[in-house]
Design an enzyme around this catalytic site. Structure first.
Site, PDB file in Angstrom:
ATOM      1  N   TRP A  55       0.835  -1.218   0.000  1.00  0.00           N
ATOM      2  CA  TRP A  55       0.000   0.000   0.000  1.00  0.00           C
ATOM      3  C   TRP A  55       0.864   1.260   0.000  1.00  0.00           C
ATOM      4  CZ3 TRP A  55      -1.465   3.239   4.607  1.00  0.00           C
ATOM      5  CH2 TRP A  55      -0.605   3.034   5.693  1.00  0.00           C
ATOM      6  N   ASP A  56       2.141   1.096   0.264  1.00  0.00           N
ATOM      7  CA  ASP A  56       3.091   2.211   0.235  1.00  0.00           C
ATOM      8  C   ASP A  56       2.939   3.025  -1.053  1.00  0.00           C
ATOM      9  OD1 ASP A  56       3.915   0.116   1.915  1.00  0.00           O
ATOM     10  OD2 ASP A  56       6.017   0.683   1.824  1.00  0.00           O
TER      11      ASP A  56
ATOM     12  N   GLU B 171       1.313  -2.055  13.115  1.00  0.00           N
ATOM     13  CA  GLU B 171       1.431  -3.520  13.124  1.00  0.00           C
ATOM     14  C   GLU B 171       1.909  -4.050  14.475  1.00  0.00           C
ATOM     15  OE1 GLU B 171       3.951  -4.258   9.761  1.00  0.00           O
ATOM     16  OE2 GLU B 171       2.285  -4.164   8.349  1.00  0.00           O
TER      17      GLU B 171
ATOM     18  N   LYS C 168       3.709   1.565  16.211  1.00  0.00           N
ATOM     19  CA  LYS C 168       4.806   1.427  15.245  1.00  0.00           C
ATOM     20  C   LYS C 168       4.871   2.608  14.278  1.00  0.00           C
ATOM     21  CE  LYS C 168       6.466  -1.683  11.590  1.00  0.00           C
ATOM     22  NZ  LYS C 168       6.115  -2.762  10.672  1.00  0.00           N
ATOM     23  N   GLN C 169       3.704   3.019  13.784  1.00  0.00           N
ATOM     24  CA  GLN C 169       3.701   4.046  12.722  1.00  0.00           C
ATOM     25  C   GLN C 169       2.355   4.757  12.726  1.00  0.00           C
ATOM     26  OE1 GLN C 169       3.702   0.438  10.117  1.00  0.00           O
ATOM     27  NE2 GLN C 169       3.099   1.932   8.571  1.00  0.00           N
TER      28      GLN C 169
HETATM   29  C1  BGC Z   1       5.033  -1.335   7.473  1.00  0.00           C
HETATM   30  C2  BGC Z   1       3.964  -1.412   6.409  1.00  0.00           C
HETATM   31  C3  BGC Z   1       4.612  -1.280   5.047  1.00  0.00           C
HETATM   32  C4  BGC Z   1       5.731  -2.307   4.865  1.00  0.00           C
HETATM   33  C5  BGC Z   1       6.493  -2.111   3.588  1.00  0.00           C
HETATM   34  C6  BGC Z   1       6.090  -2.404   7.212  1.00  0.00           C
HETATM   35  O1  BGC Z   1       7.099  -2.304   8.144  1.00  0.00           O
HETATM   36  O2  BGC Z   1       4.475  -1.528   8.740  1.00  0.00           O
HETATM   37  O3  BGC Z   1       3.030  -0.361   6.589  1.00  0.00           O
HETATM   38  O4  BGC Z   1       3.656  -1.451   4.053  1.00  0.00           O
HETATM   39  O5  BGC Z   1       6.646  -2.192   5.926  1.00  0.00           O
HETATM   40  O6  BGC Z   1       7.102  -0.844   3.547  1.00  0.00           O
END
Ligand code: BGC
Length: 764
Positions: free
Chosen positions: A355-356, A484, A596-597
């Site tokens: 989804w990035d 996550e 995490k984000q």
């Molecule tokens: C992130 C995801 C991301 C993936 C690839 C993961 O560490 O939590 O949001 O899509 O990395 O960049």
């Protein structure tokens, strides 16, 4: 652990390694990667190197379906994880001097320098070897042609600084390359053909299972007469051994030309001929001419996407590094391709699509390339719609669930908490359609492609949510949000929010189609078998979706029960705890309140118009101290929101975390490859954050500020056939229309006219 943060010399256009640190080689190989959208290389040495290294050559779209590895199989898991296959090593040129094999892990050398030139997109390496007390200087320069993408060229030169020497140069193609990340140690390739005669040198390989044929043809020239030429042909390997003599003051220069063609672009039986023909014409053109066309292609890229920062060289290098690698990874020339989180710079994440792309990369490509490039990113998902429907069906659900990770539309991810639960990704794919249309004004996209995707995603949301009669609300349970560090949660606000947004946007577009293209609308209704019941259900969900709320703080809750967790802040962590994913058990992470984000903040970012300043501040002030930013995608979103609420210093601090993430190896993981997709987030932090740029009601708007540490910055925006340069300095904001028709734009809520005749200068 590496402790070499400021390893590279700071320069506005180059990344410079001076002196060679073997322990840091993998990081430098990632940093010095080259790519042209068609193929990419890590910054490996041409000659043999027996020290720690990841030899990496990757070809866009050429993957191997590696059988899934999991401890406990669960129904619904994908059979394979596609991996971009590490392909034929074509840069190889082995060197022997007076019978000593040149291997920088073995021989004595000095004056080592490896330089990535970002302006002209080439890699240069030089060093002096000492052989029996005699010195020779070796210089290697290579590039992957940005114009003629199937072509690469290497210039390898040896200058005798003293003595007389026998040289043995061995340009080769080696197909015996394995992926380091292969689940079962499989070799992903089958050798097809080796040709090596006076006229032609070619190695042709095919990926197992997926059957991509990749043919690499080589030609070389050397500036001096040689004593002997030996032609070698082995399994999956061809080489020429050229023997010649050299003495003090002389330079031997070997130019190696490569053409790499694949069955993605040509019929299988034509791939060899194509490669042979192309390499012949490349060699006939010669290194200088090829380099000149490559340089020209890059000059155009920089003209359209450069950001210039005055007063902070580190920041300048950082942002150019990001823009450079984004443009190396994806050029938009092929709608079957996408942007892997590591691009061509490593094997982690398999080179696949996340989804990035929609959430982070699309805004960069919209504003710095022609409309077609962004459109191709959308078409990629449109073409995968059937597979997304199959994917949902596999989970027993209606509509389309786009995969978390994919290369051809099929899901590859195999952890239940992500594969089945991190469904918010569907929302980003729907939202990208709005972003694209708002930016380009290309309303036709809805009727030609967009509506089908929106309707099927909406159908998925409608089935995945359920109605809870006790609360008279719809809920989405058992999900993982962008954070996550917690799984299987109920009612992640962001997921519920983006689901409802998709439903609303789909219904809006339904009306639009019905009113403007009734025939096409009817065609789509028949094709998708949409009914009034679907629409009613969607409307009901819009009205009755449940959103968790923290009354004490007057903000949305990340999910049900978030506040029941022990409430600790990042400031309570010890240095040795960070990063949590390396230092804590997974269990401890899941129990902790640490985020995490960007999760709720991702929603604030997407739907900022629904938040007033005070509410945005409350959300930021609650979530920021709890976020560890252990995804590189995170700080940019916080930086943009910080800018939005006037926290300039904070916005700048957060930006710094993204800008030099790889150059300074902040997360200690650059050896795995670069964080390509988050590089677009860095661009956003400046353009969307500091300059406050956005497109609203078809109008460009800005609300710029200048970070204290900078003298000025400027950037380009490509908008509906125009190229606009925006400069922000201490006193003024200057807009210049470099190409295209005049327009009206808004700066701090005031409207201004901008035409080609005159710069628009606004005193601060
Ligand atoms: C992130 C995801 C991301 C993936 C690839 C993961 O560490 O939590 O949001 O899509 O990395 O960049």
């Amino acid at each position: 652990m590496f402790n070499l943060k400021k390893y590279y010399k700071v320069d506005a256009w180059q990344v410079i390694e001076e002196g060679f640190d073997k322990d840091y080689n993998r990081v430098t190989e990632s940093i010095m990667s080259l790519g042209n959208g068609h193929m990419g290389l890590r910054g490996n040495f041409a000659e043999k190197y027996s020290g720690d290294s990841l030899q990496g050559t990757y070809i866009a779209g050429v993957y191997y379906p590696d059988k899934t590895i999991v401890g406990w199989w669960k129904n619904g898991y994908p059979e394979y994880f596609a991996k971009i296959a590490n392909a034929t090593n074509f840069i190889g040129i082995d060197l022997k001097i007076d019978d000593t094999v040149i291997d920088l892990n073995q021989v004595e050398f000095s004056s080592f320098k490896r330089v990535l030139n970002m302006k002209e997109a080439y890699l240069k390496r030089s060093f002096i070897v000492n052989i029996n007390n005699q010195e020779l200087e070796i210089i290697e320069k290579r590039f992957l042609n940005q114009k003629n993408k199937e072509i690469a060229a290497i210039n390898y030169s040896i200058k005798a600084l003293s003595g007389k020497h026998k040289l043995e140069l061995k340009p080769y193609l080696d197909g015996n390359v394995k992926n380091e990340d292969a689940n079962y140690g499989d070799f992903f390739w089958k050798g097809e053909e080796e040709i090596n005669n006076e006229q032609q040198s070619l190695l042709s390989m095919k990926t197992k299972k997926s059957n991509f044929k990749v043919s690499t043809a080589m030609k070389w020239e050397v500036n001096k007469e040689y004593q002997e030429l030996k032609k070698i042909k082995e399994k999956n390997y061809i080489a020429d051994i050229i023997t010649l003599k050299i003495e003090k003051g002389e330079t031997v220069e070997l130019k190696k030309y490569i053409a790499l063609c694949t069955s993605r672009d040509y019929k299988k039986d034509l791939v060899n001929d194509q490669a042979l023909e192309k390499v012949k014409s490349a060699a006939a053109d010669g290194y200088q001419k090829l380099f000149a066309e490559h340089k020209k292609a890059w000059a155009k890229i920089w003209q359209e996407s450069d950001i210039k920062i005055e007063g902070d060289l580190e920041a300048q290098q950082g942002i150019r590094f990001n823009i450079f690698h984004l443009n190396q990874t994806y050029t938009g020339h092929d709608p079957r391709l996408n942007i892997g989180p590591k691009g061509f710079t490593g094997e982690k994440y398999g080179g696949l699509t996340y989804w990035d792309t929609e959430a982070y990369c699309l805004p960069f490509y919209l504003a710095t390339h022609s409309q077609e490039v962004a459109k191709n990113l959308l078409i990629y998902r449109y073409k995968h719609l059937e597979k997304a429907i199959e994917n949902a069906d596999k989970l027993g659900l209606k509509g389309a669930l786009y995969p978390m990770v994919t290369i051809n539309g099929e899901e590859c991810h195999n952890e239940w908490e992500i594969t089945f639960e991190e469904i918010h990704r569907n929302g980003a794919i729907a939202h990208a359609i709005k972003d694209y249309i708002d930016y380009t004004g290309d309303q036709e996209y809805i009727k030609d492609y967009g509506f089908e995707v929106l309707a099927e995603i909406s159908r998925f949301w409608a089935d995945r949510a359920h109605f809870n009669p006790r609360k008279d609300k719809y809920m989405i349970i058992g999900v993982t949000g962008p954070n996550e560090y917690e799984n299987n949660i109920n009612n992640n606000w962001y997921t519920n929010k983006i689901a409802v947004w998709t439903l609303k946007y789909t219904l809006e577009n339904k009306e639009y189609l019905k009113n403007n293209y009734p025939e096409r609308y009817q065609e789509l209704v028949d094709k998708l078998q949409l009914s009034e019941e679907d629409y009613q259900l969607w409307q009901d969900m819009i009205e009755k979706m449940y959103y968790p709320y923290l009354d004490d703080y007057d903000i949305y809750a990340q999910q049900d029960g978030y506040l029941d967790k022990e409430q600790k802040l990042v400031s309570d962590l010890k240095e040795e705890d960070i990063p949590l994913h390396k230092n804590w058990s997974w269990d401890k992470i899941l129990r902790s309140p640490y985020i995490k984000q960007a999760d709720v903040l991702q929603g604030v970012y997407y739907f900022e118009d629904e938040f007033d300043q005070a509410s945005m501040e409350r959300h930021f002030d609650f979530y920021e101290p709890r976020t560890v930013h252990e995804s590189s995608l995170s700080p940019c979103i916080y930086s943009i929101i910080a800018a939005e609420i006037g926290r300039k210093e904070k916005a700048y601090q957060l930006y710094l975390r993204t800008a030099r993430l790889d150059l300074d190896n902040y997360n200690y993981d650059t050896d795995d490859g670069l964080h390509i997709t988050s590089m677009a987030g860095t661009w956003m932090s400046i353009v969307k954050g500091f300059a406050g740029y956005e497109v609203k009601d078809s109008q460009l708007q800005f609300r710029p500020f200048l970070p204290k540490a900078w003298e000025s910055y400027d950037f380009m925006i490509i908008f509906r056939g125009r190229r606009i340069k925006v400069e922000v300095n201490k006193e003024k904001i200057i807009f210049e229309l470099e190409a295209g028709k005049k327009l009206t734009l808004k700066v701090y809520a005031e409207e201004y006219q901008l035409s080609a005749e005159q710069k628009l200068i606004i005193e601060k």
